[in-house]
Design a protein around this motif. Sequence first.
Motif, short mmCIF file in Angstrom:
data_model
loop_
_atom_site.label_atom_id
_atom_site.label_comp_id
_atom_site.label_asym_id
_atom_site.label_seq_id
_atom_site.Cartn_x
_atom_site.Cartn_y
_atom_site.Cartn_z
N GLY A 268 -17.62 -58.99 23.90
CA GLY A 268 -17.12 -58.58 25.28
C GLY A 268 -17.71 -58.59 26.59
O GLY A 268 -18.85 -59.09 26.38
N ASP A 269 -17.51 -57.74 27.41
CA ASP A 269 -18.18 -57.42 28.74
C ASP A 269 -18.31 -56.00 29.16
O ASP A 269 -17.84 -55.15 28.22
CB ASP A 269 -17.73 -58.28 29.63
N CYS A 270 -18.85 -55.81 30.24
CA CYS A 270 -19.15 -54.44 30.60
C CYS A 270 -19.83 -53.53 29.68
O CYS A 270 -19.39 -52.31 29.48
CB CYS A 270 -17.70 -53.77 31.07
N VAL A 271 -20.74 -54.33 28.93
CA VAL A 271 -21.48 -53.55 27.83
C VAL A 271 -22.47 -52.38 28.29
O VAL A 271 -23.11 -52.80 29.18
CB VAL A 271 -22.03 -54.47 27.02
N LEU A 272 -22.37 -51.16 27.83
CA LEU A 272 -23.36 -50.10 28.50
C LEU A 272 -23.91 -49.63 27.06
O LEU A 272 -23.00 -48.76 26.42
CB LEU A 272 -23.00 -49.22 29.37
N VAL A 273 -25.00 -49.71 26.81
CA VAL A 273 -25.41 -48.81 25.50
C VAL A 273 -26.84 -48.04 25.94
O VAL A 273 -27.67 -48.50 26.22
CB VAL A 273 -25.80 -49.75 24.20
N ILE A 274 -26.61 -46.59 25.98
CA ILE A 274 -27.62 -45.65 26.31
C ILE A 274 -28.00 -44.94 25.27
O ILE A 274 -27.25 -44.34 24.45
CB ILE A 274 -27.27 -44.95 27.41
N SER A 275 -29.41 -44.64 25.16
CA SER A 275 -29.83 -44.11 23.94
C SER A 275 -31.07 -43.42 24.06
O SER A 275 -32.13 -43.63 24.85
CB SER A 275 -30.37 -44.98 22.46
N ASP A 276 -31.15 -41.98 23.73
CA ASP A 276 -32.51 -41.28 23.63
C ASP A 276 -33.00 -41.06 22.36
O ASP A 276 -33.81 -40.07 22.04
CB ASP A 276 -32.35 -39.99 24.36
N MET A 277 -32.29 -42.06 21.29
CA MET A 277 -32.73 -41.91 19.90
C MET A 277 -32.13 -40.49 18.99
O MET A 277 -32.42 -40.36 18.13
CB MET A 277 -34.33 -42.08 19.51
N ASN A 278 -31.55 -39.65 20.01
CA ASN A 278 -30.97 -38.45 19.50
C ASN A 278 -29.15 -38.75 19.53
O ASN A 278 -28.28 -38.20 18.57
CB ASN A 278 -31.33 -37.07 20.14
N VAL A 279 -28.93 -39.49 20.59
CA VAL A 279 -27.46 -39.66 20.75
C VAL A 279 -27.47 -41.23 21.30
O VAL A 279 -28.35 -41.70 22.28
CB VAL A 279 -27.08 -38.76 21.86
N VAL A 280 -26.34 -42.14 20.79
CA VAL A 280 -26.17 -43.34 21.51
C VAL A 280 -24.96 -43.32 22.13
O VAL A 280 -23.78 -43.02 21.52
CB VAL A 280 -26.18 -44.55 20.63
N LYS A 281 -24.79 -43.69 23.49
CA LYS A 281 -23.40 -43.83 24.11
C LYS A 281 -23.29 -44.83 24.49
O LYS A 281 -24.16 -45.67 24.90
CB LYS A 281 -23.67 -42.95 25.73
N VAL A 282 -22.04 -45.65 24.10
CA VAL A 282 -21.51 -46.97 24.09
C VAL A 282 -20.28 -47.04 24.93
O VAL A 282 -19.41 -46.28 24.80
CB VAL A 282 -21.19 -47.45 22.60
N HIS A 283 -20.26 -48.14 25.69
CA HIS A 283 -18.94 -48.49 26.48
C HIS A 283 -18.99 -50.04 26.58
O HIS A 283 -19.86 -50.81 26.52
CB HIS A 283 -19.07 -47.99 27.97
N VAL A 284 -17.70 -50.67 25.93
CA VAL A 284 -17.73 -51.94 25.94
C VAL A 284 -16.20 -52.36 26.04
O VAL A 284 -15.27 -51.81 25.88
CB VAL A 284 -18.02 -52.69 24.86
N HIS A 285 -16.03 -53.39 26.95
CA HIS A 285 -14.50 -53.98 27.17
C HIS A 285 -14.63 -55.24 26.12
O HIS A 285 -15.43 -56.30 25.88
CB HIS A 285 -14.40 -54.55 28.41
N THR A 286 -13.52 -55.24 25.25
CA THR A 286 -13.32 -56.23 24.10
C THR A 286 -12.05 -56.24 23.46
O THR A 286 -11.13 -55.33 23.63
CB THR A 286 -14.27 -55.68 22.95
N ASN A 287 -11.92 -57.32 22.71
CA ASN A 287 -10.66 -57.67 22.07
C ASN A 287 -10.54 -57.35 20.52
O ASN A 287 -9.49 -57.12 20.03
CB ASN A 287 -10.01 -59.03 22.22
N GLU A 288 -11.66 -56.59 20.10
CA GLU A 288 -11.90 -56.11 18.68
C GLU A 288 -12.49 -54.82 18.81
O GLU A 288 -13.75 -54.85 18.35
CB GLU A 288 -12.59 -57.36 18.06
N PRO A 289 -11.70 -53.73 19.29
CA PRO A 289 -12.41 -52.42 19.09
C PRO A 289 -12.77 -51.82 17.90
O PRO A 289 -13.82 -51.24 17.83
CB PRO A 289 -11.31 -51.49 19.84
N GLY A 290 -12.06 -52.33 16.88
CA GLY A 290 -12.17 -51.88 15.58
C GLY A 290 -13.54 -52.55 15.09
O GLY A 290 -14.54 -51.86 14.49
N LYS A 291 -14.04 -53.99 15.32
CA LYS A 291 -15.26 -54.44 15.17
C LYS A 291 -16.37 -53.61 15.83
O LYS A 291 -17.56 -53.46 15.14
CB LYS A 291 -15.26 -55.93 15.39
N ALA A 292 -16.12 -53.30 17.07
CA ALA A 292 -17.24 -52.58 17.84
C ALA A 292 -17.50 -51.29 17.04
O ALA A 292 -18.86 -50.93 17.05
CB ALA A 292 -16.81 -52.38 19.20
#
Length: 550
Positions: A268-292
């Motif tokens: 996909g694109d517009c990928v954002l993965v932010i982590s402080d090792m306690n919480v991981v925040k994820v954003h992605v544009h994809t055609n396979e949301p289930g796989k994400a």
Amino acid sequence: MASKRIDGMLLKEMFASGAALLNNNRDSVDALNVFPVPDGDTGTNMSQTISSAIKEINAKPYTSVADVSNAAARGALKGARGNSGVITSQILRGFAKALAGHEDIDGQLLAEALRSGANTAYKAVMKPKEGTILTVIRVIAEEAEAARDKRDDVVDMFKLVLSAGDSILKRTPEMLPVLKQAGVVDSGGMGLMVIFRGMYAALTGEPVDAIAEVGADGMPMPGEFVDDHDAIGEITFGYCTEFIVSHPRPDMRESDVVRLRRRLERMGDCVLVISDMNVVKVHVHTNEPGKALQYALELGELDSIKIDNMMEERREREAKQAAEAAAKAAEQKDYGIVAVALGEGLTEIFRNLNVDQIVDGGQTMNPSIQDLAKAADATNARNVIILPNNTNIILAAQQASALTERHVIVLPTKSVPMGISAALAFDPAATPEDNEAAMTEAAEQVHTASITYAVRDTNYDGQEIHEGDIMGMIDNKLSVLGSDIAQVGRDVTEKMVNEESSLITVYYGADVAEADARALRDALAEQYSDCDVELQMGGQPLYYYLIAVE
């Protein structure tokens, strides 16, 4: 050993580093403004301009230098403020032209891009002045071109850029007497060199300290990421997928987070993965949301799952926009007027003159090109007349036509009183050409004095200025220095009034008591009995009075 080249990812880092360094030093650049008024803003304008470029770069995962530079030029044009900001945007525009179709940059292409940037910037200014940012970029381009066959490595070429730029910047006081008198170099040229120095830091692997702080002026910080579906062009990946890994596995490592990010980038694109090792925040544009989601489950428990069908959103939005556009087209009028002003009283005056859109700004705040273009669109008129009402906004107004389909007419109004006079001369029945001529003529009949205070000690035009002095400028040129506001007001008026003068209008600012303004009006009425003397509450900040004589 192969010569070093700049790819798209490195160019993004270089632009971000240049923006960060300028943001960190914008107060120092502001302080170089020759005129010691309380609104010296070259550094601020350039910082906001380049920050807008970074915001555009970060909107999509651009990989080629062509795409990155195009995004930077587009963003800078939208956010350009003041003459220095507009010129910076034009340098980036020319830079992008030279990089069209290229995946990376070598030393020779860098030289071509700098030359293209200089040429484009010069063309954007009707009367280029040497000793400014224009001179700095031109000399840099000339020296880079002269060395292009000898410096294929971009690091070597960038060293030349810095040495050439520093050398010509030091010489700007020799070209502009006002700089020499004030003992400073050109502020716009200094701002450009700060950007280049930040870019070089990223190029050589020495990131600017606190680069993340650039977000304070508009660059999106990771935790403040805004996914603007309206800004997306052709949709390749249709599902906006967001979620949080709220309870990661106890043995989750940083490498696991990196692996998740790489997996998402492949699907996909517009990928954002932010982590402080306690919480991981994820954003992605994809055609396979289930796989994400499946990939993320390997890290821990999922929460706050949100999946939007952007294709359906696009269809609904386009249908709504089409209906709105049809309705607007049916009621579109011939003329709209946009004026730039700051202050409750000045805003009300323009509204009473049937000005459609008033953009906040003036001496103390320069609106961006996009601000002006949006205001032009909001008039819903075929022909839009823009009254910049400030010398530092005229160039931005002229560039606003690139962001709107309206026919834009920019009048060279250098002060609010000039804008008011122009608005009074508007004739809704006249042709655009006739209105432009008549309104320009009316504006040019007005002489304007502005009265404010000096923010620092300096020497300007042979006059020694001390912090706190009251300064009276006539048509943007320092004319009177004093210690009493009312006396300076009387002195500048005396210099403007002649035998042909018939009207004096005093606009008092937010820091002036009405009683004091009335006293000045009465004194002028007594001294110039052949003139009508009017008093208006302007409400403008920092400037005690604007006095117009016509």
